[in-house]
Design an enzyme around this catalytic site. Structure first.
Site, short mmCIF file in Angstrom:
data_model
loop_
_atom_site.label_atom_id
_atom_site.label_comp_id
_atom_site.label_asym_id
_atom_site.label_seq_id
_atom_site.Cartn_x
_atom_site.Cartn_y
_atom_site.Cartn_z
N LYS A 64 -6.55 68.49 35.19
CA LYS A 64 -7.77 67.70 35.32
C LYS A 64 -7.59 66.61 36.37
CE LYS A 64 -10.19 67.96 30.89
NZ LYS A 64 -10.75 67.15 29.78
N ASN A 103 -4.61 63.58 26.04
CA ASN A 103 -4.26 64.58 27.04
C ASN A 103 -4.85 64.25 28.41
OD1 ASN A 103 -2.80 66.44 25.37
ND2 ASN A 103 -4.74 67.07 24.46
N ASP A 136 -11.97 61.11 25.41
CA ASP A 136 -11.59 60.82 24.02
C ASP A 136 -10.13 61.16 23.74
OD1 ASP A 136 -11.54 63.65 22.06
OD2 ASP A 136 -12.11 63.77 24.16
N ASP A 145 -15.01 63.52 30.65
CA ASP A 145 -14.55 64.63 29.82
C ASP A 145 -15.74 65.10 29.00
OD1 ASP A 145 -12.73 66.28 28.18
OD2 ASP A 145 -13.13 64.76 26.65
N THR A 195 -13.67 69.35 32.45
CA THR A 195 -13.39 69.97 31.17
C THR A 195 -12.55 71.24 31.32
OG1 THR A 195 -14.44 71.08 29.26
CG2 THR A 195 -15.61 71.17 31.36
N ALA A 196 -11.84 71.59 30.25
CA ALA A 196 -11.09 72.84 30.22
C ALA A 196 -12.00 74.02 29.94
CB ALA A 196 -9.99 72.77 29.15
N ASP A 200 -15.65 67.53 25.80
CA ASP A 200 -15.49 67.71 24.35
C ASP A 200 -15.20 66.39 23.65
OD1 ASP A 200 -15.81 70.34 24.96
OD2 ASP A 200 -13.70 70.87 24.73
#
Length: 320
Positions: free
Chosen positions: A225, A251, A248, A73, A180-181, A75
């Site tokens: 994801k 979600n 982290d 991930d 990542t989004a 962020d």
């Protein structure tokens, strides 16, 4: 209390749009990885990683295991704060949007933070607002600007400890992907700068190299994801039980649950609790009050670009 139900977070399962978003992201990631292969964009990655490396379990990652890969991930896992937050700051600086749009984006961001729930109507409104910024712009233009924004806001926000973990996989001969989004273009720039294999990110539709203002599927968030990782693993011939994933956020539990080696990095409260309950490995590179303050929580999917609006408002106020 029923009237407050919309304030209660709900876990989403994969939908047809999640699967579409995941498959589109996996396809884009494989294409960009071919472009990144052979390009040296490490920015001193190996040296920084060596300095920050922690004592690691000797059996993992396994050198030479070409059926394994690592998924990170972005962020607050690889980077302090949200990539889209910093990207939004850069776009505002370049006058891609103005004060009237700032107010709308800031309100949408506040709603996501307070509600903690992905209501379809609000999500759609936020996505439409964010996508309207890039509609009609060339993909190449946004990629060029993204390179500048990385140097301005992102390069110094990479967690050295997480960089070391990624480097350990690379040194073992394994591929390493960001998941990542954030827009796949932004994620690809970051992956290249860090010397990683490539990136899975939200795919915005483009025709003849110009953004249409629509997404392919939905933002690469939560279950999407996991679908992206699943699709990429199938295309690459990976054994997910031998792969690792790092995040982290709670979600990303669907993604972390896919692999045989899940790690909670700088975890939020829910993920820390889940990781301990399931005996997942944890790493926290924050210290003291910094652990509380670091970064800006990413809102769901492309709606997170509103974080950029919040930053822009702060910048505007400081300039007065």
């Amino acid at each position: 209390m029923a009237a407050l139900g919309w304030l209660t977070p709900r876990r989403r399962s994969a939908t047809a749009r999640s699967v579409l978003a995941g498959e589109a992201s996996a396809e884009a990631a494989r294409k960009t990885a071919q472009t990144l292969d052979g390009i040296d964009g490490t920015d001193g990655f190996e040296a920084a990683a060596a300095e920050a490396a922690e004592p690691a379990e000797p059996e993992f990652p396994v050198a030479g295991d070409d059926l394994a890969a690592a998924f990170f991930d972005l962020d607050n896992t690889v980077m302090q704060g949200a990539a889209i937050f910093h990207f939004g700051r850069g776009l505002y600086k370049r006058e891609f949007f103005h004060r009237r749009e700032l107010a709308r984006f800031a309100w949408q961001q506040a709603w996501f933070r307070l509600a903690g729930v992905e209501d379809p109507e609000h999500m759609q409104d936020a996505r439409d607002s964010a996508l309207s910024i890039v509609k009609g712009h060339k993909v190449s233009e946004l990629m060029s600007i993204g390179e500048e924004i990385y140097d301005e806001y992102m390069a110094e926000r990479i967690w050295p400890g997480t960089r070391a973990l990624a480097q350990a996989h690379l040194d073992a001969g394994q591929k390493v992907w960001l998941v990542t989004a954030a827009p796949v273009e932004t994620a690809t720039i970051i992956a290249r700068r860090l010397g990683l294999t490539g990136a899975l990110g939200t795919v915005a539709e483009s025709v003849d190299g110009v953004y249409t203002g629509r997404l392919v599927g939905e933002p690469l968030h939560g279950p999407a994801k996991a679908e992206a990782v699943r699709a990429l693993a199938a295309a690459e011939g990976l054994d997910l039980e031998r792969c690792a994933a790092y995040s982290d956020s709670h979600n990303d539990i669907p993604m972390l649950s896919l692999v045989g080696h899940p790690y909670a990095i700088n975890p939020d409260t829910k993920l820390r609790k889940h990781a301990r309950a399931h005996d997942w490995r944890l790493r926290d590179y924050r210290t003291g009050r910094k652990a509380v303050k670091v970064g800006v929580p990413a809102a769901a999917g492309v709606g997170a670009i509103a974080g950029g609006a919040a930053a822009a408002i702060a910048l505007h106020r400081r300039r007065k």
